[in-house]
Design a protein around this motif. Sequence first.
Motif, PDB file in Angstrom:
ATOM      1  N   UNK A   1       0.793  -1.241   0.000  1.00 21.85           N
ATOM      2  CA  UNK A   1       0.000   0.000   0.000  1.00 21.85           C
ATOM      3  C   UNK A   1       0.821   1.285   0.000  1.00 21.85           C
ATOM      4  N   UNK A   2       2.055   1.232   0.547  1.00 20.12           N
ATOM      5  CA  UNK A   2       2.892   2.435   0.560  1.00 20.12           C
ATOM      6  C   UNK A   2       3.948   2.392  -0.554  1.00 20.12           C
ATOM      7  N   UNK A   3       3.575   1.785  -1.668  1.00 20.95           N
ATOM      8  CA  UNK A   3       4.486   1.683  -2.808  1.00 20.95           C
ATOM      9  C   UNK A   3       4.986   3.052  -3.256  1.00 20.95           C
ATOM     10  N   UNK A   4       6.220   3.069  -3.756  1.00 18.27           N
ATOM     11  CA  UNK A   4       6.792   4.251  -4.396  1.00 18.27           C
ATOM     12  C   UNK A   4       6.679   4.041  -5.900  1.00 18.27           C
ATOM     13  N   UNK A   5       5.863   4.859  -6.539  1.00 15.91           N
ATOM     14  CA  UNK A   5       5.619   4.731  -7.973  1.00 15.91           C
ATOM     15  C   UNK A   5       6.349   5.828  -8.735  1.00 15.91           C
ATOM     16  N   UNK A   6       6.998   5.447  -9.819  1.00 11.65           N
ATOM     17  CA  UNK A   6       7.585   6.409 -10.739  1.00 11.65           C
ATOM     18  C   UNK A   6       6.615   6.596 -11.893  1.00 11.65           C
ATOM     19  N   UNK A   7       6.204   7.823 -12.159  1.00  9.92           N
ATOM     20  CA  UNK A   7       5.144   8.067 -13.139  1.00  9.92           C
ATOM     21  C   UNK A   7       5.634   8.897 -14.324  1.00  9.92           C
TER      22      UNK A   7
END
Length: 241
Positions: free
Chosen positions: A28-34
């Motif tokens: 749930x606390x993923x670090x996403x690169x967008x």
Amino acid sequence: MRIIVMDNYDEMSKRAALMITSQVMLKPDSVLGLATGDTPLGMYKELIKLYNKKEVDFKEVRTFNLDEYYGINRENLQSYYYFMNSNLFNSINIARENINMPDGMAKDVNASCKGYENKIKELGGIDMQVLGIGGNGHIGFNEPNVNFEAETHLVNLEEQTIEANSRFFTSIKDVPVKAISMGIKTIMNSKKIILLANGLNKAKAIERAVNGKINPNIPASILQLHNDVTIIIDKEAASKL
């Protein structure tokens, strides 16, 4: 490297959105690169649909954007800050303090880039990075002849990239000639990478990235060395494979 060929852009976008959703459900606390641009728009629309159906929750997610034009402020309609808010962030429950974007108006660019890089590292790195690909093989704004060792940095945009982006501006003279971008090293340090591409105009770049030699002239070719890359493309983009 896993290659998934979908029938069309809509199916490609849905598949990518489901991968992001699965990542967030597992962590749930993923670090996403967008990423920004035309290609991920469909994916963002699908993520908003999934959020509205309560199938994904973004309240703990942290994001880092891949790049930003240098020299235009965040209120500019063509800034990637404006793009991300309009096309995703304003429609989901992500905490504003968890959104990270390069500062396109930074006076000390080197210090700003270093701070951006340090924050990514402090959060344990990027869990899943979304990429598009330029017609010249660039990822982020890392243009041909890229330094594979570079982290977040200021780049000069090639004429081909400026021309491609001019469709979003009133005049090609209004297109910024510089941008801040995560470097290849930053991208390659991501735990998982998704690369999206659609259309015949991306077919050659995809073929060279997947089947060509690893070469700084085709920045995306470095992805061949990553241990968890998924390329999701439509039939047209896959036509030269």
